[in-house]
Write a protein that holds these residues in place. Sequence first.
Motif: not given
Length: 391
Positions: A258, A278, A250-255
């Motif tokens: 990135t 986090s 769920s976190l690897r695509e967070e802003d």
Amino acid sequence: MFLRRPTKEVGTLPQWRLMWRQFRRHRLAMVGAAILIPVYFVAIFAEFFAPMSSSTANTSMTYAPPQTVRYSGEHGLHVYGYTTERDATTYAQTYTEDPAKVIRVGLFVHGDEYRLLGLIPSDIHLIGPVTKGEPVFLLGSDENGRDLLSRLIHGARVSLSIGLVGVAASFLLGMLIGGISGYFGGGVDNVVQRVIEFLMAIPTLPLWMALSAALPTDWGPLTRYFAITVLLSLIGWTGLARDVRGRFLSLREEDFVTAARLDGVGRLSIIFRHMIPSFASHIIASLSLAIPAMILGETSLSFLGLGLQAPAVSWGVLLEGAQNVRVVANAPWLLAPGVAVVVVVVAMNFFGDGLRDAADPYGSASRARRRKPRWRRARQASTTINPATGR
């Protein structure tokens, strides 16, 4: 006119101060901390706090009941000795307190020799008989005439440390394997998850029993202790790895991830400096629940005779002597290690719940809001001032 000194704003406080402030508001967590801190302190310095060595036996005082500490101006702290009788029919030995036999008890007395923390030689004990060798059983004695209180304190070191060591190893395995699975995904994630599902599908207790039975019987207590620790660690990492993997997905695509990747930050730095902090509250909650599970696992294995064995001393080994119902009926004080396990496990759960709320202030605020009665929330909403209208 004196001016009040300006106070530090909440936003400028360091993170650990904010966590401590939130933790203090959790009353059950403070109760758990008040129990765990003295228990671990006593376990670290077990030789000093125990009245005698865990192996000191008085074979003529088997299953002696607990003695009551009394105080008088003539004798100070003391206990009464026993008058023993053996039933001619059942051969059961009965104990009767004899006020004529006064055994003086003192603080910081000389007793069995030991090495504090394995380094400092000493023979000073916090409490014990003033005259070395006199029978003083504050929690009674076991089948070999050994002081149960002393063995309970010595067993606390093994049972409590095996939880910390086992959780530390499980934490490293769970974070590493779960992080790799969630961050890279694809085929790596597929293989790791199939392995985790296979391990989680095996019933825990039979797996523990099978692996414990595979250990060589000629291993010493210390070697068997580390083997049980590694055994519990190899089994207990799967749940944490599954949770960490879900968080990473769920976190690897967070802003912020990135942005860090575009800024040239390395993969390990992204994982350990950005992603793991986090969801620190979730990690703390998982660890706080894993420690009691490790303690219960060691206790269960030792109780079944598959874990630590004599002459090693742990709460599970002590409970192994309470398997006989007839013995428990005549000597219920042998269940004291079970009471200690229950108290410590409950205190750890309270403590972990408080740590989770302290590390996750937003989640704790929502949980506290849900715990408020409906009439209190309605009253609070009715007294809120609308900034647009001023009412």
